[in-house]
Write a protein that holds these residues in place. Structure first.
Motif, short mmCIF file in Angstrom:
data_model
loop_
_atom_site.label_atom_id
_atom_site.label_comp_id
_atom_site.label_asym_id
_atom_site.label_seq_id
_atom_site.Cartn_x
_atom_site.Cartn_y
_atom_site.Cartn_z
N LYS A 1 67.49 -11.31 62.53
CA LYS A 1 67.46 -9.97 61.96
C LYS A 1 68.82 -9.31 62.17
O LYS A 1 69.49 -9.56 63.16
CB LYS A 1 66.36 -9.15 62.62
CG LYS A 1 64.97 -9.58 62.21
CD LYS A 1 63.96 -8.55 62.63
CE LYS A 1 62.64 -8.89 61.97
NZ LYS A 1 61.72 -7.81 62.03
N VAL A 2 69.16 -8.43 61.24
CA VAL A 2 70.46 -7.77 61.25
C VAL A 2 70.24 -6.27 61.09
O VAL A 2 69.43 -5.83 60.28
CB VAL A 2 71.35 -8.30 60.10
CG1 VAL A 2 72.65 -7.56 60.03
CG2 VAL A 2 71.58 -9.78 60.25
N SER A 3 70.99 -5.49 61.85
CA SER A 3 70.97 -4.03 61.71
C SER A 3 72.04 -3.65 60.69
O SER A 3 73.24 -3.75 60.96
CB SER A 3 71.25 -3.35 63.05
OG SER A 3 71.40 -1.96 62.86
N GLU A 4 71.63 -3.19 59.51
CA GLU A 4 72.57 -2.80 58.45
C GLU A 4 72.73 -1.29 58.37
O GLU A 4 73.09 -0.75 57.33
CB GLU A 4 72.07 -3.35 57.10
CG GLU A 4 72.09 -4.86 57.04
CD GLU A 4 71.66 -5.39 55.70
OE1 GLU A 4 70.98 -4.67 54.94
OE2 GLU A 4 72.00 -6.55 55.40
N MET A 5 72.49 -0.60 59.49
CA MET A 5 72.56 0.85 59.50
C MET A 5 73.94 1.36 59.09
O MET A 5 74.04 2.36 58.39
CB MET A 5 72.19 1.39 60.88
CG MET A 5 72.03 2.89 60.90
SD MET A 5 71.56 3.56 62.48
CE MET A 5 69.94 2.88 62.67
N ALA A 6 74.99 0.68 59.48
CA ALA A 6 76.35 1.12 59.13
C ALA A 6 76.61 1.05 57.63
O ALA A 6 77.39 1.82 57.10
CB ALA A 6 77.38 0.27 59.87
N SER B 1 75.30 -5.44 62.96
CA SER B 1 75.04 -6.20 64.19
C SER B 1 73.85 -7.12 64.02
O SER B 1 72.84 -6.74 63.44
CB SER B 1 74.73 -5.23 65.34
OG SER B 1 75.72 -4.24 65.43
N VAL B 2 73.97 -8.34 64.58
CA VAL B 2 72.84 -9.25 64.63
C VAL B 2 71.99 -8.84 65.83
O VAL B 2 72.47 -8.77 66.95
CB VAL B 2 73.31 -10.72 64.78
CG1 VAL B 2 72.13 -11.65 64.93
CG2 VAL B 2 74.16 -11.11 63.58
N THR B 3 70.73 -8.50 65.58
CA THR B 3 69.86 -8.03 66.65
C THR B 3 68.90 -9.09 67.15
O THR B 3 68.40 -8.99 68.26
CB THR B 3 69.05 -6.81 66.17
OG1 THR B 3 68.29 -7.18 65.02
CG2 THR B 3 69.96 -5.65 65.83
N ASN B 4 68.63 -10.12 66.34
CA ASN B 4 67.69 -11.14 66.74
C ASN B 4 68.00 -12.43 65.98
O ASN B 4 68.29 -12.41 64.79
CB ASN B 4 66.26 -10.69 66.42
CG ASN B 4 65.21 -11.61 66.99
OD1 ASN B 4 65.51 -12.53 67.74
ND2 ASN B 4 63.96 -11.37 66.63
N GLY B 5 67.97 -13.55 66.68
CA GLY B 5 68.20 -14.84 66.04
C GLY B 5 69.64 -15.29 66.15
O GLY B 5 70.45 -14.69 66.85
N LYS B 6 69.94 -16.38 65.48
CA LYS B 6 71.30 -16.91 65.49
C LYS B 6 71.58 -17.59 64.16
O LYS B 6 70.67 -17.89 63.39
CB LYS B 6 71.49 -17.88 66.64
CG LYS B 6 70.54 -19.07 66.63
CD LYS B 6 70.73 -19.92 67.86
CE LYS B 6 69.69 -21.03 67.88
NZ LYS B 6 69.87 -21.90 69.02
N GLY B 7 72.84 -17.79 63.87
CA GLY B 7 73.20 -18.42 62.61
C GLY B 7 74.69 -18.68 62.55
O GLY B 7 75.45 -18.28 63.43
#
Length: 120
Positions: free
Chosen positions: A1-6, A42-48
């Motif tokens: 999951k990614v925080s795209e708030m910005a 920011s990446v909040t959960n997981g990896k890639g």
């Protein structure tokens, strides 16, 4: 999951996937496709793993910065003393300005009708 708030202002994290979806004809380009992560998010959960597609002012956040900054080659003034910022207005600001004008015209119309009713 990614925080795209910005980028989008959404408070909720968004799930991302490596799968590429075919774009349907006539469908507009999504601001944040499901298979891309953007700088400033920011990446909040997981990896890639990722590949850098654009840098600097060619990124989505860079395009937003260009839209806000506009062309500052010659400063213009409005009413003699206030700077004219209409040249670098965002689409939201342009729509709000149109809405404000329509509300103002409607308010004047209502006042005229009330004045005519009050005089008669």
């Amino acid at each position: 999951k990614v925080s795209e708030m910005a980028l989008t202002g959404e408070p909720d994290d968004v799930s991302k996937t490596a799968k590429i979806k075919a774009k349907k004809p006539g469908e507009p380009e999504k601001l944040t496709p499901e298979n891309m992560v953007f700088s400033g998010c920011s990446v909040t959960n997981g990896k890639g793993k990722g590949i850098v597609c654009d840098t600097g002012m060619r990124t989505r956040i860079g395009r937003i910065a260009q839209l806000i900054a506009g062309d500052d080659s010659k400063p213009k003034t409005k009413c003699g003393c206030l700077p004219d910022t209409s040249g670098n207005a965002t689409p939201l600001q342009q729509n709000l300005e149109k809405l404000g004008g329509r509300i103002g015209i409607m308010a004047i119309g209502v006042c005229v009708v009330i004045f005519i009713i009050g005089v008669t």
